[in-house]
Each structure stands twice: as C-alpha cells, then as structure tokens.
Motif scaffolding. Structure first.
Motif, short mmCIF file in Angstrom:
data_model
loop_
_atom_site.label_atom_id
_atom_site.label_comp_id
_atom_site.label_asym_id
_atom_site.label_seq_id
_atom_site.Cartn_x
_atom_site.Cartn_y
_atom_site.Cartn_z
N ASP A 63 0.83 -1.20 0.00
CA ASP A 63 0.00 0.00 0.00
C ASP A 63 0.87 1.25 0.00
O ASP A 63 0.53 2.25 -0.63
CB ASP A 63 -0.93 0.02 1.21
CG ASP A 63 -2.03 -1.03 1.13
OD1 ASP A 63 -2.30 -1.54 0.03
OD2 ASP A 63 -2.62 -1.33 2.19
N ARG A 66 2.34 1.53 -3.53
CA ARG A 66 1.32 1.95 -4.49
C ARG A 66 0.94 3.43 -4.33
O ARG A 66 0.54 4.08 -5.30
CB ARG A 66 0.07 1.07 -4.36
CG ARG A 66 0.28 -0.32 -4.89
CD ARG A 66 -1.02 -1.13 -4.84
NE ARG A 66 -0.73 -2.53 -4.96
CZ ARG A 66 -0.89 -3.43 -3.98
NH1 ARG A 66 -1.37 -3.07 -2.80
NH2 ARG A 66 -0.58 -4.68 -4.18
N THR A 69 3.70 4.70 -6.59
CA THR A 69 3.79 4.23 -7.98
C THR A 69 2.47 4.26 -8.74
O THR A 69 2.48 4.33 -9.96
CB THR A 69 4.35 2.80 -8.03
OG1 THR A 69 3.47 1.93 -7.30
CG2 THR A 69 5.75 2.75 -7.45
N GLU A 70 1.33 4.22 -8.02
CA GLU A 70 0.04 4.15 -8.72
C GLU A 70 -0.90 5.30 -8.40
O GLU A 70 -1.71 5.69 -9.24
CB GLU A 70 -0.65 2.82 -8.39
CG GLU A 70 0.11 1.61 -8.90
CD GLU A 70 -0.53 0.30 -8.47
OE1 GLU A 70 -1.71 0.29 -8.08
OE2 GLU A 70 0.18 -0.73 -8.51
#
Length: 127
Positions: A63, A66, A69-70
């Motif tokens: 988490d 992310r 990165t997301e």
C-alpha cells in the motif's frame, strides 16, 4: 494525569525511483523529473502479534509503494515536490484510519551530484 505512550507499528518502503512532472524552473517543466521517494507510515499497533495473526491486523507494505507508484497522477504537474509528499500522505491517511503519522522523503535526482541527496522530508500527522 500521566500520559502513556501509544505503541506504533512503523512500516517503511525506501528508495522508489519514479519520474514525475514537477518543478518551477523552465527547464524542469517540460519533462518528468527523476525522483527517489521513501515512505514511512506509523499505525496504531495491536497489543501483540501472534504467529497466526492475519494481515488485517497490520497493513500491506505494498500500500505504501502503491501510494507512490500508482496513486500519483502522471498527467498532473506538481510545481513543488512538497505537493507530491502531501499527495502521498493524504493517500495513506484515506486508505486506513489506523495510520497516525506519515513521513515522505523525496530526493531530486537531477540536481543531486557526487552522491549527495538534495530534497526534503515531510512529516504529517493524522487529521
């Protein structure tokens, strides 16, 4: 009144390399800038972790990864890297109410030479 310290679980993800649209100088605003980001999140900690404790008692390390990165939009230009750090912290606070504190370290690789790290560390506490 005696105040007791709260036990915390500190999760860490370090040295994620990513290129994001950031910067205020004209040479910085045309292309994504290479950054190295590290994230630490402090969570309320249960009394103990038994051998059969499920993952739901903690938080998935991915988490944190992310959130870098997301969750950061690639089509948004962040004038200051401080706004990137805020975005990461906000993402983690929204994901999990147990998150009490988030620390985000960002190093601007394009201006770092000879091994030094030039950037910032932002620490935010849960709202």
């Amino acid at each position: 009144m005696i105040e007791t310290a709260e036990d915390l679980l500190r999760l860490e993800v370090s040295d994620i390399s990513i290129a994001l649209l950031t910067g205020i100088l004209s040479e910085e605003t045309k292309l994504p800038q290479p950054l190295r980001i590290s994230v630490t999140a402090d969570l309320r900690c249960p009394d103990r972790f038994a051998p059969d404790t499920p993952l739901t008692a903690s938080k998935n390390y991915l988490d944190l990864k992310r959130a870098v990165t997301e969750a950061i939009p690639r089509d948004v230009h962040f004038g200051l890297i401080e706004s990137i750090a805020d975005h990461i912290a906000d993402t983690l606070f929204l994901q999990d109410p147990r998150v009490r504190r988030v620390s985000v370290k960002i190093v601007k690789l394009a201006i770092s030479h000879n091994g030094e790290s030039i950037g910032l560390t932002m620490v935010r506490h849960a709202p």
